[in-house]
Design a protein around this motif. Structure first.
Motif, PDB file in Angstrom:
ATOM      1  N   SER A 122      10.636  -7.325   1.706  1.00  0.00           N
ATOM      2  CA  SER A 122       9.739  -7.245   0.554  1.00  0.00           C
ATOM      3  C   SER A 122       8.893  -5.979   0.631  1.00  0.00           C
ATOM      4  CB  SER A 122       8.831  -8.474   0.479  1.00  0.00           C
ATOM      5  OG  SER A 122       7.960  -8.518   1.595  1.00  0.00           O
ATOM      6  N   VAL A 123       8.343  -5.625  -0.510  1.00  0.00           N
ATOM      7  CA  VAL A 123       7.441  -4.486  -0.641  1.00  0.00           C
ATOM      8  C   VAL A 123       6.235  -4.970  -1.433  1.00  0.00           C
ATOM      9  CG1 VAL A 123       7.146  -2.200  -1.668  1.00  0.00           C
ATOM     10  CG2 VAL A 123       9.302  -2.787  -0.565  1.00  0.00           C
ATOM     11  N   ASP A 124       5.039  -4.676  -0.930  1.00  0.00           N
ATOM     12  CA  ASP A 124       3.815  -5.041  -1.634  1.00  0.00           C
ATOM     13  C   ASP A 124       3.404  -3.865  -2.511  1.00  0.00           C
ATOM     14  OD1 ASP A 124       1.211  -5.587  -2.492  1.00  0.00           O
ATOM     15  OD2 ASP A 124       0.637  -6.535  -0.605  1.00  0.00           O
ATOM     16  N   ALA A 125       3.577  -3.999  -3.809  1.00  0.00           N
ATOM     17  CA  ALA A 125       3.294  -2.910  -4.749  1.00  0.00           C
ATOM     18  C   ALA A 125       1.829  -2.486  -4.729  1.00  0.00           C
ATOM     19  CB  ALA A 125       3.693  -3.327  -6.167  1.00  0.00           C
ATOM     20  N   SER A 126       0.918  -3.397  -4.375  1.00  0.00           N
ATOM     21  CA  SER A 126      -0.510  -3.054  -4.345  1.00  0.00           C
ATOM     22  C   SER A 126      -0.877  -2.221  -3.121  1.00  0.00           C
ATOM     23  CB  SER A 126      -1.364  -4.319  -4.385  1.00  0.00           C
ATOM     24  OG  SER A 126      -1.295  -5.026  -3.165  1.00  0.00           O
ATOM     25  N   CYS A 127       0.069  -2.061  -2.215  1.00  0.00           N
ATOM     26  CA  CYS A 127      -0.148  -1.273  -0.993  1.00  0.00           C
ATOM     27  C   CYS A 127       0.788  -0.071  -0.953  1.00  0.00           C
ATOM     28  CB  CYS A 127       0.072  -2.138   0.244  1.00  0.00           C
ATOM     29  SG  CYS A 127      -1.126  -3.455   0.462  1.00  0.00           S
ATOM     30  N   CYS A 128       1.258   0.353  -2.122  1.00  0.00           N
ATOM     31  CA  CYS A 128       2.158   1.503  -2.223  1.00  0.00           C
ATOM     32  C   CYS A 128       1.702   2.391  -3.378  1.00  0.00           C
ATOM     33  CB  CYS A 128       3.590   1.057  -2.523  1.00  0.00           C
ATOM     34  SG  CYS A 128       4.394   0.130  -1.224  1.00  0.00           S
ATOM     35  N   ALA A 129       2.038   3.664  -3.271  1.00  0.00           N
ATOM     36  CA  ALA A 129       1.798   4.604  -4.370  1.00  0.00           C
ATOM     37  C   ALA A 129       2.937   5.615  -4.363  1.00  0.00           C
ATOM     38  CB  ALA A 129       0.460   5.315  -4.216  1.00  0.00           C
ATOM     39  N   GLY A 130       3.331   6.016  -5.570  1.00  0.00           N
ATOM     40  CA  GLY A 130       4.408   6.988  -5.700  1.00  0.00           C
ATOM     41  C   GLY A 130       3.875   8.381  -5.980  1.00  0.00           C
ATOM     42  N   VAL A 131       4.778   9.314  -6.113  1.00  0.00           N
ATOM     43  CA  VAL A 131       4.418  10.680  -6.460  1.00  0.00           C
ATOM     44  C   VAL A 131       3.718  10.677  -7.823  1.00  0.00           C
ATOM     45  CG1 VAL A 131       5.332  12.976  -6.980  1.00  0.00           C
ATOM     46  CG2 VAL A 131       6.257  11.669  -5.050  1.00  0.00           C
ATOM     47  N   THR A 132       4.251   9.860  -8.736  1.00  0.00           N
ATOM     48  CA  THR A 132       3.614   9.643 -10.032  1.00  0.00           C
ATOM     49  C   THR A 132       3.632   8.137 -10.299  1.00  0.00           C
ATOM     50  OG1 THR A 132       5.649   9.722 -11.345  1.00  0.00           O
ATOM     51  CG2 THR A 132       4.532  11.837 -10.914  1.00  0.00           C
ATOM     52  N   PRO A 133       2.774   7.652 -11.178  1.00  0.00           N
ATOM     53  CA  PRO A 133       2.835   6.229 -11.520  1.00  0.00           C
ATOM     54  C   PRO A 133       4.206   5.825 -12.078  1.00  0.00           C
ATOM     55  CG  PRO A 133       0.743   7.135 -12.225  1.00  0.00           C
ATOM     56  CD  PRO A 133       1.598   8.307 -11.773  1.00  0.00           C
ATOM     57  N   GLU A 134       4.835   6.718 -12.828  1.00  0.00           N
ATOM     58  CA  GLU A 134       6.137   6.408 -13.412  1.00  0.00           C
ATOM     59  C   GLU A 134       7.222   6.300 -12.340  1.00  0.00           C
ATOM     60  OE1 GLU A 134       3.359   8.115 -16.205  1.00  0.00           O
ATOM     61  OE2 GLU A 134       4.173   9.041 -14.395  1.00  0.00           O
TER      62      GLU A 134
END
Length: 176
Positions: free
Chosen positions: A144-156
């Protein structure tokens, strides 16, 4: 079932350095709290690790911003994250995904069944790469991946990576 946390590349260059973003800065507190929910023996972390010749590498030719050069301040983990990771296994990786990490966890899974959660930076490059490597190495392990604990290069691109992982049967939590 032993629960493992993988903290991907929570380094200064990705948070507030050469490739830093507001979104990356915003997740630091969430990541520190998440680490605190795990026993330290069940936490692994990666560090993106490049050398002085980075700009001459294939990656450097496609991403011409020197970052995470081993031994520099930008290569270091965020101070709060580093403190939380004090007893964690740290894996330096020269590429987006870590075969060393996948091998370590596959060996652990052979001894005791695992469930793996990933957090960190950047969702759309190193988090997705490691999640897919782990899924390929251990297709029967719940990842699993917790989206609230990740960030991308851009939001998109963060959203696109979460969609990709979900399509590959990686559970995405705290998203939408």
């Amino acid at each position: 079932m032993r629960k493992i946390l993988i903290v991907v590349d929570m380094q200064k260059d990705f948070i507030d350095g050469a490739l830093g973003t507001q979104e990356a800065q915003a997740i630091v507190g969430n990541v520190v709290k998440k680490i605190g929910r795990y026993d330290s023996k069940d936490v692994y972390a990666t560090r993106d690790t490049h050398q002085e010749d980075y700009m001459d590498t294939l990656e450097g030719k496609h991403l011409p911003t020197a970052h995470c050069i081993e031994g520099t301040e930008g290569w270091e983990l965020d101070a709060g994250v580093a403190q939380a990771l004090e007893d964690a296994v740290i894996v330096n990786k020269p590429a987006f995904g870590s075969l060393v990490l996948a091998d370590l966890l596959q060996e652990e899974n052979d001894r005791e069944a695992l469930e793996i959660e990933l957090v960190g930076l950047c969702t759309d490059i190193c988090v997705v790469s490691n999640a897919l490597l782990l899924k390929a190495a251990m297709p029967e392990v719940e990842i699993s991946v917790d989206a609230s604990c990740c960030a991308g290069v851009t939001p998109e691109s963060h959203e696109a990576a979460l969609t990709t992982m979900r399509m590959c049967q990686i559970q995405v939590t705290n998203w939408k």
